[in-house]
Design a protein around this motif. Structure first.
Motif, PDB file in Angstrom:
ATOM      1  N   ILE A 189     -31.473   6.911 -22.272  1.00 56.50           N
ATOM      2  CA  ILE A 189     -30.657   7.456 -21.193  1.00 56.50           C
ATOM      3  C   ILE A 189     -31.015   8.908 -20.920  1.00 56.50           C
ATOM      4  CG2 ILE A 189     -28.734   5.875 -21.551  1.00 56.50           C
ATOM      5  CD1 ILE A 189     -27.319   8.023 -23.138  1.00 56.50           C
ATOM      6  N   SER A 190     -30.741   9.347 -19.694  1.00 56.23           N
ATOM      7  CA  SER A 190     -31.072  10.703 -19.278  1.00 56.23           C
ATOM      8  C   SER A 190     -29.883  11.331 -18.564  1.00 56.23           C
ATOM      9  CB  SER A 190     -32.282  10.686 -18.327  1.00 56.23           C
ATOM     10  OG  SER A 190     -33.401  10.065 -18.932  1.00 56.23           O
ATOM     11  N   PHE A 191     -29.762  12.641 -18.666  1.00 57.93           N
ATOM     12  CA  PHE A 191     -28.727  13.380 -17.934  1.00 57.93           C
ATOM     13  C   PHE A 191     -29.029  13.331 -16.442  1.00 57.93           C
ATOM     14  CE2 PHE A 191     -28.446  15.373 -22.163  1.00 57.93           C
ATOM     15  CZ  PHE A 191     -27.077  15.328 -22.368  1.00 57.93           C
ATOM     16  N   PRO A 192     -27.969  13.398 -15.601  1.00 58.57           N
ATOM     17  CA  PRO A 192     -26.537  13.498 -15.932  1.00 58.57           C
ATOM     18  C   PRO A 192     -25.986  12.170 -16.435  1.00 58.57           C
ATOM     19  CG  PRO A 192     -26.804  13.325 -13.563  1.00 58.57           C
ATOM     20  CD  PRO A 192     -28.189  13.430 -14.140  1.00 58.57           C
ATOM     21  N   LEU A 193     -24.927  12.289 -17.245  1.00 61.70           N
ATOM     22  CA  LEU A 193     -24.274  11.133 -17.844  1.00 61.70           C
ATOM     23  C   LEU A 193     -22.797  11.129 -17.477  1.00 61.70           C
ATOM     24  CD1 LEU A 193     -25.782  11.577 -21.427  1.00 61.70           C
ATOM     25  CD2 LEU A 193     -26.571   9.946 -19.697  1.00 61.70           C
ATOM     26  N   ILE A 194     -22.183   9.972 -17.589  1.00 63.68           N
ATOM     27  CA  ILE A 194     -20.730   9.881 -17.438  1.00 63.68           C
ATOM     28  C   ILE A 194     -20.171   9.275 -18.718  1.00 63.68           C
ATOM     29  CG2 ILE A 194     -20.895   7.661 -16.193  1.00 63.68           C
ATOM     30  CD1 ILE A 194     -18.320   8.584 -14.651  1.00 63.68           C
ATOM     31  N   VAL A 195     -19.119   9.882 -19.224  1.00 62.59           N
ATOM     32  CA  VAL A 195     -18.531   9.509 -20.512  1.00 62.59           C
ATOM     33  C   VAL A 195     -17.146   8.942 -20.260  1.00 62.59           C
ATOM     34  CG1 VAL A 195     -17.999  10.318 -22.841  1.00 62.59           C
ATOM     35  CG2 VAL A 195     -19.778  11.466 -21.509  1.00 62.59           C
ATOM     36  N   LYS A 196     -16.865   7.756 -20.831  1.00 63.17           N
ATOM     37  CA  LYS A 196     -15.580   7.105 -20.563  1.00 63.17           C
ATOM     38  C   LYS A 196     -15.142   6.265 -21.761  1.00 63.17           C
ATOM     39  CE  LYS A 196     -17.550   4.964 -17.069  1.00 63.17           C
ATOM     40  NZ  LYS A 196     -17.871   4.044 -15.931  1.00 63.17           N
ATOM     41  N   PRO A 197     -13.837   6.027 -21.904  1.00 70.32           N
ATOM     42  CA  PRO A 197     -13.378   5.072 -22.911  1.00 70.32           C
ATOM     43  C   PRO A 197     -13.718   3.667 -22.445  1.00 70.32           C
ATOM     44  CG  PRO A 197     -11.516   5.893 -21.650  1.00 70.32           C
ATOM     45  CD  PRO A 197     -12.715   6.647 -21.179  1.00 70.32           C
ATOM     46  N   PRO A 198     -14.242   2.791 -23.315  1.00 70.44           N
ATOM     47  CA  PRO A 198     -14.742   1.501 -22.862  1.00 70.44           C
ATOM     48  C   PRO A 198     -13.685   0.432 -22.628  1.00 70.44           C
ATOM     49  CG  PRO A 198     -15.124   1.730 -25.207  1.00 70.44           C
ATOM     50  CD  PRO A 198     -14.550   3.039 -24.736  1.00 70.44           C
ATOM     51  N   GLY A 256      -8.819   8.138 -18.489  1.00 69.02           N
ATOM     52  CA  GLY A 256      -9.819   8.842 -19.268  1.00 69.02           C
ATOM     53  C   GLY A 256     -11.010   9.323 -18.466  1.00 69.02           C
ATOM     54  N   ILE A 257     -11.032   9.064 -17.156  1.00 70.44           N
ATOM     55  CA  ILE A 257     -12.150   9.487 -16.320  1.00 70.44           C
ATOM     56  C   ILE A 257     -11.704  10.641 -15.424  1.00 70.44           C
ATOM     57  CG2 ILE A 257     -13.835   8.800 -14.581  1.00 70.44           C
ATOM     58  CD1 ILE A 257     -13.646   5.964 -15.632  1.00 70.44           C
ATOM     59  N   THR A 258     -12.290  11.802 -15.647  1.00 63.10           N
ATOM     60  CA  THR A 258     -11.990  12.994 -14.860  1.00 63.10           C
ATOM     61  C   THR A 258     -13.317  13.630 -14.451  1.00 63.10           C
ATOM     62  OG1 THR A 258     -11.991  14.554 -16.701  1.00 63.10           O
ATOM     63  CG2 THR A 258      -9.933  13.350 -16.286  1.00 63.10           C
ATOM     64  N   GLN A 259     -13.237  14.765 -13.755  1.00 64.94           N
ATOM     65  CA  GLN A 259     -14.465  15.458 -13.390  1.00 64.94           C
ATOM     66  C   GLN A 259     -15.250  15.904 -14.627  1.00 64.94           C
ATOM     67  OE1 GLN A 259     -15.978  15.939 -10.417  1.00 64.94           O
ATOM     68  NE2 GLN A 259     -14.451  14.520  -9.601  1.00 64.94           N
ATOM     69  N   LYS A 260     -14.564  16.141 -15.732  1.00 66.04           N
ATOM     70  CA  LYS A 260     -15.248  16.525 -16.960  1.00 66.04           C
ATOM     71  C   LYS A 260     -16.009  15.368 -17.589  1.00 66.04           C
ATOM     72  CE  LYS A 260     -12.130  20.328 -18.213  1.00 66.04           C
ATOM     73  NZ  LYS A 260     -11.204  20.872 -19.241  1.00 66.04           N
ATOM     74  N   SER A 261     -15.788  14.152 -17.076  1.00 66.17           N
ATOM     75  CA  SER A 261     -16.492  12.987 -17.613  1.00 66.17           C
ATOM     76  C   SER A 261     -17.966  13.004 -17.271  1.00 66.17           C
ATOM     77  CB  SER A 261     -15.850  11.696 -17.084  1.00 66.17           C
ATOM     78  OG  SER A 261     -14.509  11.585 -17.484  1.00 66.17           O
ATOM     79  N   VAL A 262     -18.334  13.664 -16.173  1.00 61.67           N
ATOM     80  CA  VAL A 262     -19.739  13.774 -15.795  1.00 61.67           C
ATOM     81  C   VAL A 262     -20.317  15.011 -16.487  1.00 61.67           C
ATOM     82  CG1 VAL A 262     -21.389  14.034 -13.904  1.00 61.67           C
ATOM     83  CG2 VAL A 262     -19.324  12.652 -13.590  1.00 61.67           C
ATOM     84  N   VAL A 263     -21.313  14.784 -17.348  1.00 60.54           N
ATOM     85  CA  VAL A 263     -21.874  15.870 -18.158  1.00 60.54           C
ATOM     86  C   VAL A 263     -23.366  16.019 -17.873  1.00 60.54           C
ATOM     87  CG1 VAL A 263     -20.130  15.565 -19.945  1.00 60.54           C
ATOM     88  CG2 VAL A 263     -22.299  14.336 -20.126  1.00 60.54           C
ATOM     89  N   ARG A 264     -23.836  17.247 -18.007  1.00 61.38           N
ATOM     90  CA  ARG A 264     -25.218  17.557 -17.639  1.00 61.38           C
ATOM     91  C   ARG A 264     -26.047  18.120 -18.779  1.00 61.38           C
ATOM     92  NH1 ARG A 264     -21.574  18.429 -13.916  1.00 61.38           N
ATOM     93  NH2 ARG A 264     -21.879  17.683 -11.772  1.00 61.38           N
TER      94      ARG A 264
END
Length: 327
Positions: free
Chosen positions: A131-140, A147-155
């Protein structure tokens, strides 16, 4: 027919949400006798209520048990154990679609495109793709964009570690890390069983979304900053019927949605969320079995555009579920 509408306790805490009344009215206008039953965190009272005066059918709207979305499939399993007929997906379908990591593994097996991913929990890596950035992080195993906010997208790595730590602390569960797919977002309703049909596509329009934020259907975008429809993300999104799609893309999205529906062994009705890149690649973002059925929801609006008014939609879901038990 005597139909019990089975729903979770949190529905009682949303007095402005009319979906229970809408479904009950539709069933009654269809000639059915109706009642409601709440699923909370106690099994025995639920079993007693369902067995003391068994309904002919259960309209299953339960999205959790004891406030935990991951236990949604257990409600359907209980209905199976009690020998009750019900609408919507089976425990197997709810498990596969309810766990986003498992969803992606099943879709991959069937050759259906989804974002590359990794799953981690407290330092242990369950799976790590390339996997490569940018990524999105979430509870599965949460729904409704919990659990999905703007902070979920990380670079970068620092943002990734910070967001992972925050999510694991809040949800006490593994974390799903996906490549962020930039593109247009579409919702495709699927209705049917042996010959499922894709409903007209609805697009999440981000044209008015804050320009400095990644275009994602976050909790704030779906429900507002306070859960009551306020804030710039909520105001910046709108579900529309797109008018600029060519027939080829419409057909390909419908095919992907139906393929995902069948691969995940869903039943009766569901909504499949897609992202389409500028290059025309179609990614499955999420599958929503037993999706939200409020009259102005994406699913109900798509059914109406396809010629199925709300009361007829509810009747059709009951008809599809009943047919499964008649075999």
């Amino acid at each position: 027919m005597k139909i019990c509408i089975l729903h979770t306790a949190d529905a009682l805490e949303e007095p402005v949400d009319p979906v229970l009344d809408q479904i009950e009215n539709a069933l009654r206008e269809g000639g059915h006798e109706t009642g409601r039953l709440v699923v909370d965190d106690a099994v025995q009272p639920l079993v007693t209520s369902l067995t003391s005066s068994p309904p002919d059918f259960v309209f299953n709207m339960a999205e959790s048990f004891g406030g935990k979305s991951a236990l949604e499939s257990n409600v359907a399993a209980l209905l199976n154990l009690l020998g009750l007929r019900y609408t919507g997906s089976s425990p197997a379908g709810l498990i596969m679609a309810g766990d986003k990591t498992l969803t992606k593994k099943v879709l991959s097996f069937h050759g259906i495109l989804s974002a590359k991913f990794a799953t981690l929990y407290r330092g242990d890596v369950d799976w790590a793709g390339d996997i490569s950035f940018p990524l999105i992080v979430k509870p599965p195993q949460e729904d409704a964009s919990l659990g999905i906010t703007q902070k979920s997208v990380v670079r970068d790595v620092k943002e990734l570690l910070d967001t992972m730590s925050s999510l694991q602390g809040e949800y006490q569960s593994p974390v799903l890390v996906e490549e962020f797919i930039d593109g247009r977002e579409f919702y495709i309703g699927v209705l049917g069983n042996s010959d499922p049909k894709a409903l007209p596509a609805i697009e999440m329009d981000f044209s008015k979304f804050p320009k400095d934020k990644p275009k994602i259907a976050s909790w704030e975008a779906k429900w507002g900053d306070d859960g009551e429809g306020s804030g710039e993300e909520f105001a910046g999104t709108e579900s529309i019927f797109p008018e600029d799609l060519d027939d080829d893309l419409r057909e390909r999205m419908a095919k992907v949605a139906i393929s995902a529906f069948q691969a995940l062994r869903l039943r009766d009705y569901a909504r499949i969320d897609l992202r389409v890149t500028d290059g025309g690649e179609i990614y499955v973002i999420e599958a929503n079995p037993n999706c939200y059925l409020e009259a102005q929801s994406e699913f109900a609006r798509a059914a109406q555009k396809d010629g199925l008014e709300y009361n007829d939609l509810i009747a059709r879901i009951v008809e599809l579920a009943s047919a499964r038990y008649a075999r």
